[in-house]
Write a protein that holds these residues in place. Structure first.
Motif, mmCIF file in Angstrom:
data_model
loop_
_atom_site.group_PDB
_atom_site.id
_atom_site.type_symbol
_atom_site.label_atom_id
_atom_site.label_comp_id
_atom_site.label_asym_id
_atom_site.label_seq_id
_atom_site.Cartn_x
_atom_site.Cartn_y
_atom_site.Cartn_z
ATOM 1 N N PRO A 20 0.818 -1.210 0.000
ATOM 2 C CA PRO A 20 0.000 0.000 0.000
ATOM 3 C C PRO A 20 0.852 1.261 0.000
ATOM 4 N N LEU A 21 0.307 2.304 -0.599
ATOM 5 C CA LEU A 21 1.014 3.579 -0.622
ATOM 6 C C LEU A 21 0.717 4.393 0.624
ATOM 7 N N CYS A 22 1.642 5.271 0.966
ATOM 8 C CA CYS A 22 1.434 6.223 2.049
ATOM 9 C C CYS A 22 0.251 7.124 1.684
ATOM 10 N N VAL A 23 -0.715 7.273 2.589
ATOM 11 C CA VAL A 23 -1.902 8.062 2.248
ATOM 12 C C VAL A 23 -1.585 9.553 2.177
ATOM 13 N N LYS A 24 -0.442 9.948 2.696
ATOM 14 C CA LYS A 24 -0.149 11.382 2.705
ATOM 15 C C LYS A 24 0.597 11.811 1.448
ATOM 16 N N CYS A 25 1.742 11.177 1.173
ATOM 17 C CA CYS A 25 2.528 11.626 0.018
ATOM 18 C C CYS A 25 2.192 10.829 -1.237
ATOM 19 N N ARG A 26 1.655 9.659 -1.072
ATOM 20 C CA ARG A 26 1.329 8.771 -2.187
ATOM 21 C C ARG A 26 2.547 8.484 -3.072
ATOM 22 N N LEU A 27 3.707 8.558 -2.469
ATOM 23 C CA LEU A 27 4.937 8.284 -3.210
ATOM 24 C C LEU A 27 5.610 7.028 -2.686
ATOM 25 N N HIS A 28 5.634 6.954 -1.347
ATOM 26 C CA HIS A 28 6.375 5.848 -0.747
ATOM 27 C C HIS A 28 5.416 4.802 -0.207
ATOM 28 N N GLU A 29 6.025 3.708 0.166
ATOM 29 C CA GLU A 29 5.230 2.637 0.730
ATOM 30 C C GLU A 29 4.760 3.026 2.130
ATOM 31 N N GLY A 30 3.503 2.792 2.418
ATOM 32 C CA GLY A 30 2.981 3.067 3.758
ATOM 33 C C GLY A 30 3.274 1.897 4.673
ATOM 34 N N THR A 31 4.089 2.128 5.664
ATOM 35 C CA THR A 31 4.482 1.014 6.530
ATOM 36 C C THR A 31 4.105 1.238 7.982
ATOM 37 N N LEU A 32 3.769 2.472 8.347
ATOM 38 C CA LEU A 32 3.507 2.755 9.757
ATOM 39 C C LEU A 32 2.068 3.222 9.950
ATOM 40 N N ASP A 33 1.508 2.824 11.060
ATOM 41 C CA ASP A 33 0.139 3.211 11.350
ATOM 42 C C ASP A 33 0.119 4.571 12.041
ATOM 43 N N SER A 34 -0.525 5.540 11.419
ATOM 44 C CA SER A 34 -0.668 6.848 12.027
ATOM 45 C C SER A 34 -2.147 7.186 12.083
ATOM 46 N N ARG A 35 -2.718 7.153 13.270
ATOM 47 C CA ARG A 35 -4.147 7.424 13.452
ATOM 48 C C ARG A 35 -4.982 6.588 12.476
ATOM 49 N N SER A 36 -4.696 5.324 12.445
ATOM 50 C CA SER A 36 -5.394 4.322 11.635
ATOM 51 C C SER A 36 -5.231 4.514 10.131
ATOM 52 N N GLN A 37 -4.192 5.243 9.722
ATOM 53 C CA GLN A 37 -3.879 5.332 8.301
ATOM 54 C C GLN A 37 -2.435 4.878 8.103
ATOM 55 N N LEU A 38 -2.186 4.252 6.961
ATOM 56 C CA LEU A 38 -0.823 3.813 6.686
ATOM 57 C C LEU A 38 -0.033 4.952 6.059
ATOM 58 N N VAL A 39 1.086 5.269 6.666
ATOM 59 C CA VAL A 39 1.924 6.326 6.117
ATOM 60 C C VAL A 39 3.369 5.829 6.008
ATOM 61 N N CYS A 40 4.151 6.570 5.261
ATOM 62 C CA CYS A 40 5.562 6.202 5.111
ATOM 63 C C CYS A 40 6.363 6.777 6.285
ATOM 64 N N ARG A 41 7.595 6.358 6.394
ATOM 65 C CA ARG A 41 8.439 6.789 7.506
ATOM 66 C C ARG A 41 8.619 8.308 7.517
ATOM 67 N N ASP A 42 8.826 8.843 6.341
ATOM 68 C CA ASP A 42 9.011 10.286 6.223
ATOM 69 C C ASP A 42 7.812 11.057 6.750
ATOM 70 N N CYS A 43 6.663 10.662 6.273
ATOM 71 C CA CYS A 43 5.452 11.394 6.633
ATOM 72 C C CYS A 43 5.147 11.233 8.122
ATOM 73 N N PHE A 44 5.460 10.058 8.657
ATOM 74 C CA PHE A 44 5.251 9.847 10.089
ATOM 75 C C PHE A 44 6.131 10.820 10.881
ATOM 76 N N SER A 45 7.397 10.898 10.515
ATOM 77 C CA SER A 45 8.320 11.795 11.217
ATOM 78 C C SER A 45 7.869 13.243 11.105
ATOM 79 N N LYS A 46 7.424 13.613 9.894
ATOM 80 C CA LYS A 46 6.989 14.994 9.698
ATOM 81 C C LYS A 46 5.790 15.313 10.571
#
Ligand SMILES: [Zn+2]
Ligand SMILES: [Zn+2]
Ligand SMILES: [Zn+2]
Ligand SMILES: [Zn+2]
Lengths: 434, 404
Positions: A20-46
């Motif tokens: 699955p893609l990161c729901v925020k940037c839609r560029l990277h793979e979504g690997t982390l759960d952030s408020r029940s959405q999958l996001v990438c490491r970058d977006c999580f840190s941001k």
């Protein structure tokens, strides 16, 4: 939800369809759960940084507000950060350092000076580890964050403070006006009726010391690492300790009164300090993810942070019987569980408590109650002086509540143990005398 | 030296360690102090007036049986001059009430009090068994609670009684306080701490004389007085927030016995800090009134007497979902007012409830619900149509489909 991403990943460079893609940037793979959405490491840190930076910005504006400071807008802001060596306050140090580095890299001046203060309770609470280990741990921080000053303050330094009315802690028969050395302080703590009481009083001592460090350095604010999860814990723990009345002062950001019981002065004097919780919009589990997976080298191993226990338990805590837990630890375990499946419910607890009104004014006076806004410093300053405060926790005494409670429960219930001399609130009474 | 002596009389052997403060007492002194404390609550809150007719909400369970026994004792001992009546509700759950109603009938004889039993079918045209047939087992704690609350009032009205006392104890009150903190409902938090509920708009006043009594002490009292009660447990699981709060209370009590009363104290104090609450804006002048001034009902305290621990999902999951939707719709900037008001309307009251409830509700301001009367039944309500009538409307819509 995952089907949705599958629809949108037609553009090139996307990972394989199974990922699955990161729901925020839609560029990277979504690997982390952030408020029940999958996001990438970058977006999580941001996301983590942004939440903190936003609060730091609010503090900056507050401090610049002429009402609250010495009015020197050009003067550099100085903060004290209370470091428990747990995950939240450590991440706060990390994020503030990041913030400073970012500004410097842009060629700007550092936005603030930071002194990090760790109150070391190992001497009074031996199971919290030895003081040498606290100093060693701090060295790890110093190495990693050379821009900040790190100080270890032994909890026994509280003996030098006049913000505690020491008479409240001593039985009336005692000739002394305060415990005279660490040994006596240690005996006093040992005599407390339960693990909850000891944790509670330690928390008050720590708070006094952090406030004192903030005032000594003429800093503009004290920053605490409470996450939204910690604020929810605090809400329920303080409620369970009979301290519900003081919650509006503890959970919200802004001015808090400090009372000085100078031996020379007849009357205690009251001043103010600003306290903020820049991580109030983040969950603890998010910070754990951040500290273990998104920092290099990982904060958890680099700074030897224990993530599985309440900061007051200390790293060496063994599995103890449930009876020996403190109320704080019960709440820690409880919210760790709730946070897993119901993070928004946890966040809502802190938000809701924040809406409780701070009642001001003395007893019996008509129309004596008013809301105390964050910026209402002058009104606060004047009416606060007349108001009696608890000699131990500095919170306003709730005369009305005390009177009603005495009326409702009668005297039979109250242990007629030796009381102290100064006046204290219901919650402190409970902790001292069980 | 002999085994430890009672801390009060210092002559008898101490056989009881008081759950409330661990004081060691003999049986007689424990019973006396328990009764004295309830008497103190009654007099300091001025709960009754001489000659008042009072209905005791009697389920046959320990709380209401102890309440009946203590009130009879105190009424005689202190000449309250009360006319006490047992009022029992038959929810129409096959097998569940049979034994407890038998218990209440025996209590009526033992305490020489008249007994009135009112059935849900009489009041609503529905027994709980029929409700469960229609909507399934999930969420009927809501129905049970809403119906039961009104049932006592309606039953009291039938008997021309204006005051109903219930057996809610300190554990129940503490549980409700934590539950309302968890679900972020300050309005209910402040109302649930009041010893008296109901206002001028309601015909029936409600009060809880055992508000400061520990559940464990109630059990001890029933045991040592050899009271005849039935161990009832609601067969339906409590909503998730209540279940969660309940297990938390038990843990806290283990760690520090005073925690239950400390929570009650905190709850009472926080009630004065809720924005818009009348009590937080009045000065010292209305102090006396405060102890007896009734506040709105709908406190939904202790809907059922179940001891089931944390039930999965349900209300908590619904609220989590609602909060997330709010967060998503508002972006990163969460508007607090909206969050709370939506949650209040969406998820607080019911989980799997009938769709028409949500459709009918609009966002309301959070701070203070204005109380009026239900347009259908006249019962006090913050909505046009009270909870019971809303639930009934849904049930009645479903009835034809099910029964045909
Ligand atoms: Zn991303
Ligand atoms: Zn205090
Ligand atoms: Zn005795
Ligand atoms: Zn109605």
């Amino acid at each position: 939800m995952q089907e949705q991403h599958a629809d949108t990943q037609s553009s090139g460079g996307a990972p394989s369809p199974s990922k699955p893609l990161c729901v925020k940037c839609r560029l990277h793979e979504g690997t982390l759960d952030s408020r029940s959405q999958l996001v990438c490491r970058d977006c999580f840190s941001k996301f983590i940084s942004a939440k903190c930076v936003k609060q730091v910005g609010i503090i900056g504006k507050d401090i610049r507000n002429p009402g609250s400071g010495s009015g020197a807008a050009s003067q550099k802001k100085k903060y004290v950060l209370g470091l428990s060596l747990g995950v939240s306050s450590s991440v706060l140090v990390h994020l503030l350092n990041e913030n400073v580095e970012y500004q410097l890299a842009k060629g700007r001046a550092a936005p603030f000076d930071l002194t990090v203060v760790h109150v070391d309770s190992s001497s009074l609470f031996p199971n919290n580890g030895s003081s040498s280990s606290a100093e060693e741990t701090l060295d790890r921080y110093r190495k990693r964050y050379p821009r900040f000053e790190f100080r270890r303050v032994p909890v026994s330094d509280v003996l030098n403070l006049s913000t505690v009315d020491w008479s409240t802690l001593l039985p009336p028969s005692d000739e002394k006006t305060r415990p005279e050395n660490e040994q006596q302080l240690s005996e006093l703590v040992d005599r407390l009726p339960s693990s909850t009481s000891r944790t509670d009083i330690l928390r008050l001592f720590t708070r006094h010391l952090l406030i004192s460090a903030t005032r000594q350095n003429e800093c503009h604010a004290l920053l605490l690492g409470h996450t939204t999860t910690a604020l929810a814990e605090l809400t329920l723990a303080e409620t369970a300790k009979g301290r519900g009345f003081s919650l509006p002062w503890q959970v919200n950001d802004g001015p808090v009164a400090v009372v000085d019981y100078q031996p020379a002065a007849d009357e205690p004097t009251t001043s103010q300090i600003q306290i903020y919780h820049p991580l109030r919009d983040l969950l603890r589990k998010e910070l754990v993810t951040y500290a273990t997976e998104l920092t290099t080298p990982p904060l958890v191993s680099d700074l030897a942070i224990s993530i599985s226990s309440h900061p007051s338990s200390g790293p060496s805590q063994q599995v103890v019987s449930h009876k020996d837990l403190s109320i704080e630890e019960v709440m820690f375990l409880y919210f760790a569980e709730v946070e897993e499946n119901y993070p928004s419910v946890v966040a809502n607890v802190a938000r809701t408590t924040g809406k409780l009104v701070r009642i001001l004014g003395g007893p019996g006076a008509a129309g004596n109650e008013e809301a105390e806004d964050e910026d209402e410093t002058t009104a606060n300053g004047t009416s606060d002086k007349k108001r009696e405060r608890c000699g131990l926790c500095s919170m306003p005494l709730d005369e009305q509540g005390d009177e009603r409670w005495r009326g409702e429960l009668g005297d039979e219930d109250v242990h007629q143990k030796e009381g102290g001399k100064g006046r204290i609130c219901y919650g402190c009474e409970r902790s001292l005398r069980g | 030296m002999a085994p430890s002596l009672c801390a009060i009389c210092k002559t008898e052997r101490a056989l009881i360690k008081r759950p409330k403060n661990h004081a060691k007492l003999c049986k007689t002194c424990f019973i006396t102090i328990f009764e004295d404390e309830v008497h103190h609550t009654i007099t300091s809150s001025k709960l009754f007036y001489p000659g008042e007719k009072v209905a005791i909400g009697a389920s046959g369970g320990k709380d209401s049986t102890v309440l009946a026994s203590v009130l009879k004792t105190l009424n005689e001992r202190h000449n309250y001059g009360l006319d006490l009546v047992l009022l029992s509700i038959d929810e129409g759950i096959k097998g569940y009430r049979d034994d407890s109603l038998e218990t209440v009938k025996r209590n009526a004889v033992q305490y020489e009090m008249p007994l009135k039993v009112v059935g849900y079918d009489e009041l609503y045209g529905w027994t709980m068994d029929q409700v469960v047939e229609t909507i399934g087992k999930k969420g009927n704690c809501t129905y049970c609670g809403v119906f039961r609350r009104q049932a006592l009032d309606r039953g009291a009205k039938m008997l021309d009684i204006k005051h109903v006392v219930t057996g809610h104890n300190a554990d129940d009150v503490a549980e409700t306080i934590l539950m309302n903190l968890l679900r972020g409902d300050l309005s209910r938090l402040s109302r649930s701490t009041s010893i008296v509920t109901g206002d001028s708009k309601s015909d029936v006043k409600r009060s809880k004389p055992l508000k400061y009594a520990y559940e464990k002490e109630i059990v001890l009292y029933a045991h040592h007085k050899k009271l005849d009660y039935f161990s009832t447990e609601c067969i339906y699981s409590p909503e998730a927030f209540r279940g969660s709060a309940r297990s938390l209370i038990k843990q806290l009590e283990r760690v520090r016995p005073s925690a239950i009363l400390d929570i009650v104290r905190s709850g009472e104090d926080m009630a004065r800090l809720v924005p818009g609450e009348s009590s937080s804006t009045c000065g010292g002048t209305c102090k006396e009134k405060k102890t007896t001034a009734p506040v709105a009902v709908e406190d939904d305290i202790g809907g059922c007497g179940s001891t089931n621990s944390r039930a999965p999902g349900g209300e908590m999951a619904a609220m989590e979902k609602q909060l997330r939707e709010n967060e998503a719709s508002e972006g990163l900037e969460v508007d607090i007012t909206k969050t709370v008001s939506q949650r209040k309307d969406g998820a607080t009251d019911n989980q799997k409830a009938l769709p028409l409830r949500n459709a009918n509700k609009n966002s309301k301001p959070i701070t203070r619900q204005v109380l009026g009367n239900c347009k259908r039944c006249g019962y006090m309500s913050s909505q046009d149509i009270c909870q019971a009538c809303m639930l009934l409307e849904g049930l009645n819509k479903n009835r034809p489909q099910i029964q045909i």
